[in-house]
Design an enzyme around this catalytic site. Sequence first.
Site, PDB file in Angstrom:
ATOM      1  N   ARG A  77       0.890  -1.097   0.025  1.00 56.86           N
ATOM      2  CA  ARG A  77       0.029  -0.087   0.005  1.00 56.86           C
ATOM      3  C   ARG A  77       0.837   1.369  -0.017  1.00 56.86           C
ATOM      4  O   ARG A  77       0.674   2.472  -0.691  1.00 56.86           O
ATOM      5  CB  ARG A  77      -0.955  -0.016   1.398  1.00 56.86           C
ATOM      6  CG  ARG A  77      -2.020   1.043   1.289  1.00 56.86           C
ATOM      7  CD  ARG A  77      -2.928   0.943   2.077  1.00 56.86           C
ATOM      8  NE  ARG A  77      -4.104   2.125   2.388  1.00 56.86           N
ATOM      9  CZ  ARG A  77      -4.037   2.892   3.095  1.00 56.86           C
ATOM     10  NH1 ARG A  77      -3.556   2.770   4.527  1.00 56.86           N
ATOM     11  NH2 ARG A  77      -5.195   3.729   3.516  1.00 56.86           N
ATOM     12  N   HIS A  81       0.651   4.269  -2.507  1.00 60.53           N
ATOM     13  CA  HIS A  81       0.245   5.557  -2.191  1.00 60.53           C
ATOM     14  C   HIS A  81       1.579   6.765  -2.586  1.00 60.53           C
ATOM     15  O   HIS A  81       1.115   7.825  -2.764  1.00 60.53           O
ATOM     16  CB  HIS A  81       0.090   5.738  -0.605  1.00 60.53           C
ATOM     17  CG  HIS A  81      -1.212   5.442  -0.137  1.00 60.53           C
ATOM     18  ND1 HIS A  81      -1.908   5.665   0.989  1.00 60.53           N
ATOM     19  CD2 HIS A  81      -2.155   4.633  -1.063  1.00 60.53           C
ATOM     20  CE1 HIS A  81      -2.939   5.054   1.191  1.00 60.53           C
ATOM     21  NE2 HIS A  81      -3.378   4.532  -0.079  1.00 60.53           N
ATOM     22  N   ASP A  82       2.666   5.979  -2.507  1.00 59.46           N
ATOM     23  CA  ASP A  82       3.779   6.904  -3.072  1.00 59.46           C
ATOM     24  C   ASP A  82       3.711   7.264  -4.712  1.00 59.46           C
ATOM     25  O   ASP A  82       3.439   8.356  -5.022  1.00 59.46           O
ATOM     26  CB  ASP A  82       5.131   6.013  -3.088  1.00 59.46           C
ATOM     27  CG  ASP A  82       6.285   6.764  -3.502  1.00 59.46           C
ATOM     28  OD1 ASP A  82       6.359   7.861  -3.801  1.00 59.46           O
ATOM     29  OD2 ASP A  82       7.284   6.147  -3.809  1.00 59.46           O
ATOM     30  N   SER A  91       7.720  10.426  -2.432  1.00 60.68           N
ATOM     31  CA  SER A  91       7.268  11.559  -1.317  1.00 60.68           C
ATOM     32  C   SER A  91       6.495  11.176  -0.022  1.00 60.68           C
ATOM     33  O   SER A  91       6.553  11.830   0.819  1.00 60.68           O
ATOM     34  CB  SER A  91       6.537  12.454  -2.212  1.00 60.68           C
ATOM     35  OG  SER A  91       5.480  11.587  -2.703  1.00 60.68           O
ATOM     36  N   ASN A 109      -3.477   8.415   4.863  1.00 58.91           N
ATOM     37  CA  ASN A 109      -2.194   7.978   5.317  1.00 58.91           C
ATOM     38  C   ASN A 109      -2.078   7.781   6.980  1.00 58.91           C
ATOM     39  O   ASN A 109      -1.589   7.212   7.639  1.00 58.91           O
ATOM     40  CB  ASN A 109      -1.045   8.763   4.904  1.00 58.91           C
ATOM     41  CG  ASN A 109      -0.869   8.301   3.380  1.00 58.91           C
ATOM     42  OD1 ASN A 109      -1.253   7.412   2.766  1.00 58.91           O
ATOM     43  ND2 ASN A 109      -0.256   9.246   2.567  1.00 58.91           N
ATOM     44  N   PRO A 178      -7.657   7.650  -3.985  1.00 67.00           N
ATOM     45  CA  PRO A 178      -8.925   7.330  -3.905  1.00 67.00           C
ATOM     46  C   PRO A 178      -9.325   7.150  -2.580  1.00 67.00           C
ATOM     47  O   PRO A 178      -8.724   6.706  -1.767  1.00 67.00           O
ATOM     48  CB  PRO A 178      -9.071   5.935  -4.648  1.00 67.00           C
ATOM     49  CG  PRO A 178      -7.743   5.141  -4.371  1.00 67.00           C
ATOM     50  CD  PRO A 178      -6.714   6.337  -4.385  1.00 67.00           C
ATOM     51  N   HIS A 208      -6.335  -5.787  -2.162  1.00 69.43           N
ATOM     52  CA  HIS A 208      -7.146  -6.013  -0.925  1.00 69.43           C
ATOM     53  C   HIS A 208      -7.274  -7.528  -0.763  1.00 69.43           C
ATOM     54  O   HIS A 208      -8.132  -7.724  -0.023  1.00 69.43           O
ATOM     55  CB  HIS A 208      -8.423  -5.225  -0.936  1.00 69.43           C
ATOM     56  CG  HIS A 208      -8.221  -3.756  -1.062  1.00 69.43           C
ATOM     57  ND1 HIS A 208      -9.169  -2.992  -1.292  1.00 69.43           N
ATOM     58  CD2 HIS A 208      -7.133  -3.092  -0.907  1.00 69.43           C
ATOM     59  CE1 HIS A 208      -8.763  -1.488  -1.092  1.00 69.43           C
ATOM     60  NE2 HIS A 208      -7.452  -1.732  -0.967  1.00 69.43           N
ATOM     61  N   ASP A 261      -9.741  -9.361   3.104  1.00 68.57           N
ATOM     62  CA  ASP A 261     -10.054 -10.728   2.519  1.00 68.57           C
ATOM     63  C   ASP A 261     -10.258 -11.435   3.606  1.00 68.57           C
ATOM     64  O   ASP A 261      -9.422 -12.105   4.078  1.00 68.57           O
ATOM     65  CB  ASP A 261      -9.062 -10.966   1.394  1.00 68.57           C
ATOM     66  CG  ASP A 261      -9.427 -12.701   1.053  1.00 68.57           C
ATOM     67  OD1 ASP A 261     -10.478 -13.386   1.259  1.00 68.57           O
ATOM     68  OD2 ASP A 261      -8.459 -13.165   0.429  1.00 68.57           O
ATOM     69  N   ASP A 269      -3.829 -14.208  -3.257  1.00 71.00           N
ATOM     70  CA  ASP A 269      -4.675 -15.199  -3.957  1.00 71.00           C
ATOM     71  C   ASP A 269      -5.790 -14.195  -4.724  1.00 71.00           C
ATOM     72  O   ASP A 269      -5.912 -13.118  -4.460  1.00 71.00           O
ATOM     73  CB  ASP A 269      -4.971 -16.256  -3.453  1.00 71.00           C
ATOM     74  CG  ASP A 269      -6.075 -15.981  -2.287  1.00 71.00           C
ATOM     75  OD1 ASP A 269      -6.584 -14.839  -2.088  1.00 71.00           O
ATOM     76  OD2 ASP A 269      -6.341 -16.838  -1.386  1.00 71.00           O
TER      77      ASP A 269
HETATM   78  C1  HEM Z   1      -9.310   1.449  -6.076  1.00 71.02           C
HETATM   79  C2  HEM Z   1      -9.186   2.512  -4.783  1.00 71.02           C
HETATM   80  C3  HEM Z   1      -8.836   1.969  -3.471  1.00 71.02           C
HETATM   81  C4  HEM Z   1      -9.479   2.384  -2.419  1.00 71.02           C
HETATM   82  C5  HEM Z   1     -10.573   3.422  -2.197  1.00 71.02           C
HETATM   83  C6  HEM Z   1      -8.647   1.998  -1.363  1.00 71.02           C
HETATM   84  C7  HEM Z   1      -9.006   2.264   0.065  1.00 71.02           C
HETATM   85  C8  HEM Z   1      -8.228   1.454   1.184  1.00 71.02           C
HETATM   86  C9  HEM Z   1      -8.625   1.672   2.612  1.00 71.02           C
HETATM   87  C10 HEM Z   1      -9.578   2.549   3.152  1.00 71.02           C
HETATM   88  C11 HEM Z   1      -7.827   0.835   3.221  1.00 71.02           C
HETATM   89  C12 HEM Z   1      -7.868   0.906   4.594  1.00 71.02           C
HETATM   90  C13 HEM Z   1      -6.941   1.723   5.421  1.00 71.02           C
HETATM   91  C14 HEM Z   1      -7.009   1.667   6.927  1.00 71.02           C
HETATM   92  O1  HEM Z   1      -8.308   1.529   7.316  1.00 71.02           O
HETATM   93  O2  HEM Z   1      -6.114   2.118   7.679  1.00 71.02           O
HETATM   94  C15 HEM Z   1      -6.985   0.191   2.299  1.00 71.02           C
HETATM   95  C16 HEM Z   1      -5.812  -0.656   2.628  1.00 71.02           C
HETATM   96  C17 HEM Z   1      -5.223  -1.252   1.787  1.00 71.02           C
HETATM   97  N1  HEM Z   1      -4.976  -0.944   0.440  1.00 71.02           N
HETATM   98 FE1  HEM Z   1      -6.242   0.065  -0.561  1.00 71.02          FE
HETATM   99  N2  HEM Z   1      -7.631   1.133  -1.866  1.00 71.02           N
HETATM  100  C18 HEM Z   1      -7.642   1.289  -3.060  1.00 71.02           C
HETATM  101  C19 HEM Z   1      -6.622   0.726  -3.909  1.00 71.02           C
HETATM  102  C20 HEM Z   1      -5.574  -0.042  -3.810  1.00 71.02           C
HETATM  103  C21 HEM Z   1      -4.561  -0.195  -4.651  1.00 71.02           C
HETATM  104  C22 HEM Z   1      -4.568  -0.028  -6.051  1.00 71.02           C
HETATM  105  C23 HEM Z   1      -3.536  -0.957  -3.766  1.00 71.02           C
HETATM  106  C24 HEM Z   1      -2.229  -1.647  -4.074  1.00 71.02           C
HETATM  107  C25 HEM Z   1      -1.667  -1.983  -5.499  1.00 71.02           C
HETATM  108  C26 HEM Z   1      -3.892  -1.119  -2.424  1.00 71.02           C
HETATM  109  C27 HEM Z   1      -3.414  -1.776  -1.523  1.00 71.02           C
HETATM  110  C28 HEM Z   1      -4.051  -1.865  -0.070  1.00 71.02           C
HETATM  111  C29 HEM Z   1      -3.685  -2.606   0.838  1.00 71.02           C
HETATM  112  C30 HEM Z   1      -2.495  -3.785   0.583  1.00 71.02           C
HETATM  113  C31 HEM Z   1      -4.194  -2.329   2.076  1.00 71.02           C
HETATM  114  C32 HEM Z   1      -4.140  -2.967   3.541  1.00 71.02           C
HETATM  115  C33 HEM Z   1      -2.899  -2.230   4.454  1.00 71.02           C
HETATM  116  C34 HEM Z   1      -2.292  -2.818   5.579  1.00 71.02           C
HETATM  117  O3  HEM Z   1      -3.155  -3.661   6.114  1.00 71.02           O
HETATM  118  O4  HEM Z   1      -1.591  -2.122   6.244  1.00 71.02           O
HETATM  119  N3  HEM Z   1      -5.240  -0.342  -2.441  1.00 71.02           N
HETATM  120  N4  HEM Z   1      -7.290   0.555   1.035  1.00 71.02           N
END
Ligand code: HEM
Length: 342
Positions: A77, A81-82, A91, A109, A178, A208, A261, A269
């Site tokens: 993530r 975000h970078d 950054s 963040n 996003p 996710h 998941d 997966d």
């Molecule tokens: C499509 C739009 C996306 C939205 C709206 C979104 C939103 C979010 C949100 C709200 C969380 C939870 C953050 C928290 O509660 O602290 C999250 C976690 C995460 N996101 Fe996304 N995300 C998106 C796309 C992506 C993309 C493109 C990636 C990587 C290629 C990604 C990777 C992750 C990962 C791996 C987590 C878990 C992080 C952790 O457990 O530390 N996300 N995302």
Amino acid sequence: MDHNKNSYPAVFSCLIIILYSVHLINAMPDASYYDKSDGPLSYNFYDKTCPSLGMIVRWGVWTALKNDTRMAASLLRLHFHDCFVDGCEGSVLLDDTKDFKGEKNALPNRNSARGYDVIDSIKTEVEKSCPSIVSCVDILALAAREAVVMSGGPFWPVSLGRLDGLTASEKSANEQLPSPFEPLDNITAKFVAKGLDVKDMVVLSGAHTIGFAQCFTFKRRLFNFKGSGKPDPSLDTSFLSNLQTTCPNVDKSNTKLAALDSQTINKFDNTYYKNIINNTGLLESDQALTGDPKTASMVKDYSSDSFLFAKDFAASMVKLGKIGVITGQSAGQVRKKCNSVN
Ligand code: HEM
Ligand SMILES: *[C@@H]1O[C@H](CO)[C@@H](O)[C@H](O)[C@H]1NC(C)=O
Ligand SMILES: *[C@@H]1O[C@H](CO)[C@@H](O)[C@H](O)[C@H]1NC(C)=O
Ligand SMILES: *[C@@H]1O[C@H](CO)[C@@H](O)[C@H](O)[C@H]1NC(C)=O
């Protein structure tokens, strides 16, 4: 019998050796075999200047994951975000200064992005072997790939030579990343603005498949969806009651965690897509992928074909890793420490 059983591998070994030799002979005279360039970046950028880089990053990610499995998700993530905010230029790793408010405290963040310390400590190790050679942004790009591979996900080649940027912007992070609360069309527009497309968005959302989200990122689905006073009707009922237990209405802190998941929490997966098909996607933005015919058909394809998902995810990660990279010396630098410019 035994002889027959063993002769097959022997035949295959010979074939592999022959094919491999042919490949080497073909590749040898070709100059591009030595200069593995990829636009302004290159696959062998640090081969001479920091040959131990790959090993140091792999070791650093492995030890971090051994202590905290979730760190794989957090590193992936962080790389997203970078790259998604003003390009891949490290950054997100910068602390606030008197000259700028950085990205660490931007809404997506703050109290949410993790893994800064892992990148900082890998950087410290890299500096011991090859001082002032390897950028922080390249270390983050490599670490994200190692994290996914170590979680059972696909490998993708990471071309290198990005420079670290000189500034960061809280405003950019708030505007460009996003949000889980915005409609699919708005999220799509944010991907398109980065040179990515609908397919990239659907397949990268598959990230996710690992990691966690805090209650506040999906709680309105549980009790009062869009002011209805009722839960989101699209949520599977037993999944809903589990989430209501994790995130009770009375808990105002809303920082407890639920797995993105819930079926295969730490495994990279294609279960993410199976979940959203059976209405157990966690975020509104996850579930929304089934609400549009175009994205829904991709979700269906990825849910039924894990190889297609792995292949397309790798390809989209390569695209993500090239957004807005800095290679001109005047616009960037190799930071000595990842949290501040030199
Ligand atoms: C499509 C739009 C996306 C939205 C709206 C979104 C939103 C979010 C949100 C709200 C969380 C939870 C953050 C928290 O509660 O602290 C999250 C976690 C995460 N996101 Fe996304 N995300 C998106 C796309 C992506 C993309 C493109 C990636 C990587 C290629 C990604 C990777 C992750 C990962 C791996 C987590 C878990 C992080 C952790 O457990 O530390 N996300 N995302
Ligand atoms: C191990 O992981 C925990 C979180 O699960 C964290 O608080 C701690 O700082 C980590 N320890 C090391 C040595 O990284
Ligand atoms: C979605 O985008 C439109 C057009 O840019 C904007 O007016 C609207 O406020 C956005 N919606 C949300 C919920 O962010
Ligand atoms: C949803 O899909 C997952 C993964 O295939 C499965 O294990 C789970 O039991 C399903 N849940 C429901 C409520 O159908």
